[in-house]
Design a protein around this motif. Structure first.
Motif, short mmCIF file in Angstrom:
data_model
loop_
_atom_site.label_atom_id
_atom_site.label_comp_id
_atom_site.label_asym_id
_atom_site.label_seq_id
_atom_site.Cartn_x
_atom_site.Cartn_y
_atom_site.Cartn_z
N ALA A 1 43.60 70.74 59.77
CA ALA A 1 42.97 71.31 60.97
C ALA A 1 42.05 70.29 61.62
O ALA A 1 42.01 70.16 62.87
CB ALA A 1 42.20 72.58 60.60
N ASN A 2 41.30 69.56 60.83
CA ASN A 2 40.40 68.53 61.36
C ASN A 2 41.21 67.41 62.05
O ASN A 2 40.84 66.93 63.14
CB ASN A 2 39.55 67.95 60.24
CG ASN A 2 38.57 66.92 60.73
OD1 ASN A 2 37.74 67.21 61.59
ND2 ASN A 2 38.69 65.69 60.23
N THR A 3 42.30 67.02 61.42
CA THR A 3 43.16 65.98 62.00
C THR A 3 43.71 66.42 63.36
O THR A 3 43.69 65.66 64.34
CB THR A 3 44.33 65.65 61.06
OG1 THR A 3 43.81 65.17 59.83
CG2 THR A 3 45.26 64.62 61.66
N MET A 4 44.18 67.64 63.44
CA MET A 4 44.76 68.12 64.70
C MET A 4 43.70 68.31 65.76
O MET A 4 43.95 68.07 66.95
CB MET A 4 45.50 69.45 64.44
CG MET A 4 46.72 69.33 63.52
SD MET A 4 47.80 67.96 63.94
CE MET A 4 48.22 68.34 65.63
N ALA A 5 42.51 68.74 65.34
CA ALA A 5 41.42 68.89 66.32
C ALA A 5 41.04 67.54 66.91
O ALA A 5 40.84 67.41 68.14
CB ALA A 5 40.21 69.53 65.64
N MET A 6 40.95 66.52 66.10
CA MET A 6 40.64 65.17 66.58
C MET A 6 41.74 64.65 67.50
O MET A 6 41.48 64.06 68.56
CB MET A 6 40.46 64.21 65.39
CG MET A 6 39.23 64.48 64.56
SD MET A 6 39.20 63.49 63.05
CE MET A 6 39.06 61.86 63.73
N THR A 7 42.99 64.90 67.10
CA THR A 7 44.13 64.44 67.89
C THR A 7 44.13 65.09 69.27
O THR A 7 44.30 64.41 70.30
CB THR A 7 45.44 64.77 67.15
OG1 THR A 7 45.44 64.10 65.90
CG2 THR A 7 46.64 64.35 67.96
N ALA A 8 43.93 66.40 69.32
CA ALA A 8 43.98 67.12 70.59
C ALA A 8 42.82 66.71 71.49
O ALA A 8 42.98 66.58 72.72
CB ALA A 8 43.93 68.63 70.32
N ARG A 9 41.64 66.49 70.89
CA ARG A 9 40.48 66.09 71.70
C ARG A 9 40.69 64.72 72.34
O ARG A 9 40.34 64.49 73.49
CB ARG A 9 39.23 66.08 70.82
CG ARG A 9 37.94 65.86 71.60
CD ARG A 9 36.71 66.12 70.75
NE ARG A 9 36.65 65.25 69.59
CZ ARG A 9 36.80 65.67 68.34
NH1 ARG A 9 37.01 66.95 68.09
NH2 ARG A 9 36.74 64.82 67.33
N GLU A 10 41.30 63.80 71.60
CA GLU A 10 41.52 62.45 72.12
C GLU A 10 42.55 62.43 73.25
O GLU A 10 42.57 61.50 74.05
CB GLU A 10 42.01 61.54 70.98
CG GLU A 10 40.94 61.25 69.94
CD GLU A 10 41.53 60.55 68.71
OE1 GLU A 10 42.76 60.37 68.67
OE2 GLU A 10 40.74 60.19 67.82
N ARG A 11 43.42 63.44 73.31
CA ARG A 11 44.52 63.39 74.27
C ARG A 11 44.36 64.40 75.42
O ARG A 11 45.35 64.76 76.06
CB ARG A 11 45.84 63.66 73.55
CG ARG A 11 46.18 62.63 72.50
CD ARG A 11 47.45 63.01 71.79
NE ARG A 11 47.65 62.19 70.59
CZ ARG A 11 48.49 62.50 69.61
NH1 ARG A 11 49.18 63.62 69.68
NH2 ARG A 11 48.61 61.70 68.57
N LEU A 12 43.15 64.87 75.64
CA LEU A 12 42.97 65.86 76.70
C LEU A 12 43.42 65.31 78.06
O LEU A 12 44.00 66.03 78.89
CB LEU A 12 41.49 66.28 76.76
CG LEU A 12 41.05 67.31 75.71
CD1 LEU A 12 39.58 67.65 75.88
CD2 LEU A 12 41.89 68.57 75.81
N ALA A 13 43.16 64.02 78.30
CA ALA A 13 43.57 63.42 79.57
C ALA A 13 45.10 63.42 79.70
O ALA A 13 45.65 63.66 80.80
CB ALA A 13 43.03 61.99 79.67
N GLU A 14 45.78 63.19 78.59
CA GLU A 14 47.26 63.19 78.62
C GLU A 14 47.79 64.60 78.90
O GLU A 14 48.74 64.77 79.66
CB GLU A 14 47.80 62.69 77.30
CG GLU A 14 47.47 61.25 76.98
CD GLU A 14 48.02 60.81 75.64
OE1 GLU A 14 49.01 61.43 75.19
OE2 GLU A 14 47.46 59.88 75.05
N TYR A 15 47.16 65.59 78.28
CA TYR A 15 47.61 66.97 78.51
C TYR A 15 47.38 67.38 79.97
O TYR A 15 48.19 68.09 80.58
CB TYR A 15 46.88 67.92 77.57
CG TYR A 15 47.13 67.62 76.10
CD1 TYR A 15 48.39 67.21 75.66
CD2 TYR A 15 46.13 67.75 75.16
CE1 TYR A 15 48.62 66.92 74.33
CE2 TYR A 15 46.35 67.47 73.81
CZ TYR A 15 47.60 67.04 73.40
OH TYR A 15 47.83 66.75 72.08
#
Length: 387
Positions: free
Chosen positions: A277-291
């Motif tokens: 869950a921590n890994t996915m939260a970090m991943t999603a936060r880093e890619r907000l601009a891409e989303y």
């Protein structure tokens, strides 16, 4: 296909983080499988129990014996098709090392193996066993472990019944399937009783338990009550129960240990859930601009959410698969290291199913919150976000 390719590439954009997460998943799923296998091994003895066998023991405690003449009275009860005596011997083979320990029982040599069809015997060897006062039947597990052969003389040092006891191997019994335990040695109760008469006359003509075979397993409770009623108000009252209940009564003495192992196995899954869950939260936060960019190009919130959940599921699927594959050789190594402590130690389909379910559950749950956040991000806010 393009969706899966995109998910797969996203996983390894941050190689070190993904690799560490995968290693953690493999270790967690492996540990979960091993711990569940240990718990299953604890119950292996009760799994081989037959519904058509009852065990009658002293109502006070298993430590106290029963008079052997009870056998004839039990045999006369309606529904009973066979009775055999069994007595724990408790001898020491070679030394006190756990690797040399195995159970020895003095039994009715004439019909004991008739009551246990799961023990496959050679008719000629069984006949030789019955004819030899000092003859013993040993299980396949003991043969493989100690190299016993027919004709070998085995010396066992008695603890409950002092002295050096010599037995002659007259046969080997094989397991019906991999749930059958074959790490015991069986010898003549008559031989034991004769020696006791000479050395300790007051302890003669007594047995540990009676193994009762019944024709109809559905009458087990009824026949148990009849047996106990037969000896009520006697000097040695009986407690009769199914073979499975008898086995479970031993396991109940270690229930706290088993419960602790179960709890630890599930705690391992909770911990790895937090890691993923921590890994996915970090991943999603880093890619907000891409989303936000994907949304600006016309991709909907559902697609963005599916990307994150798919990535989480793919990581846990890969880690789970590797963990399950590693469980089998790890279980084989564990069994070899433990010697004869767990005669049946195998990874069951149920354990594998629980491993798969745990990996999938972690994958889905770990991806839910990051996917919701990414799906709700506004395009303007996402494009301005600096991760």
């Amino acid at each position: 296909m393009h969706y899966l390719k995109l998910v797969f590439k996203n996983i390894f954009r941050h190689k070190l983080r993904s690799l560490l997460t995968l290693v953690g998943l493999v270790v967690a799923i492996l540990a979960f499988g091993l711990l569940q296998t240990v718990v299953n091994a604890w119950y292996a003895g009760s799994e081989m129990a037959s519904a058509q066998r009852l065990i009658a023991r002293n109502a006070v405690s298993l430590v106290f014996p029963l008079p052997v003449y009870y056998r004839d009275r039990i045999r006369a009860i309606d529904g009973v098709t066979g009775v055999a005596v069994s007595n724990w011997f408790g001898g020491i083979y070679k030394d006190m090392s756990p690797t040399n320990f195995f159970a020895q029982f003095a039994v009715d040599h004439e019909n004991f193996f008739d009551l246990y069809p799961e023990f496959r015997t050679n008719p000629e060897e069984l006949l030789a066993f019955k004819k030899d006062r000092r003859g013993v039947m040993v299980g396949r597990h003991l043969v493989n472990q100690h190299g016993f052969r027919v004709g070998d003389v085995i010396t066992v040092k008695g603890t409950i019944y002092p002295g050096n006891w010599e037995f002659v191997v007259r046969g080997v019994y094989e397991p019906r399937d991999d749930t059958t335990i074959t790490r015991q040695l069986y010898f003549h109760w008559d031989y034991l009783n004769e020696q006791i008469k000479k050395l300790y006359p007051r302890r003669a003509e007594q047995v540990g338990v009676f193994i009762i075979q019944i024709a109809d397993g559905s009458r087990a409770a009824e026949i148990s009550q009849v047996v106990d009623k037969e000896f009520r108000n006697s000097l040695a009252e009986t407690l009769t129960e199914t073979e499975k209940a008898f086995q479970l009564s031993f396991i109940a003495q270690t229930e706290t240990i088993i419960m602790a192992i179960r709890v630890v196995s599930f705690v391992v899954i909770v911990i790895i859930f937090a890691v993923v869950a921590n890994t996915m939260a970090m991943t999603a936060r880093e890619r907000l601009a891409e989303y936000a960019t994907l949304k600006a190009l016309g991709f909907g919130p559902a697609f963005v959410a599916a990307l994150i959940v798919g990535e989480s599921l793919m990581i846990t699927a890969m880690g789970g698969a590797l963990g399950i594959l590693a469980t089998f050789p790890a279980a084989a190594g564990f069994k070899a290291a433990m010697g004869s402590m767990f005669p049946v130690f195998r990874v069951t389909p149920g354990t594998v199913t629980m491993q798969v379910a745990s990996a999938l559950a972690v994958g889905v749950l770990a991806g839910i919150l990051p996917s919701i956040r990414a799906a709700r991000v506004k395009i303007v806010d996402g494009l301005r976000y600096i991760g």
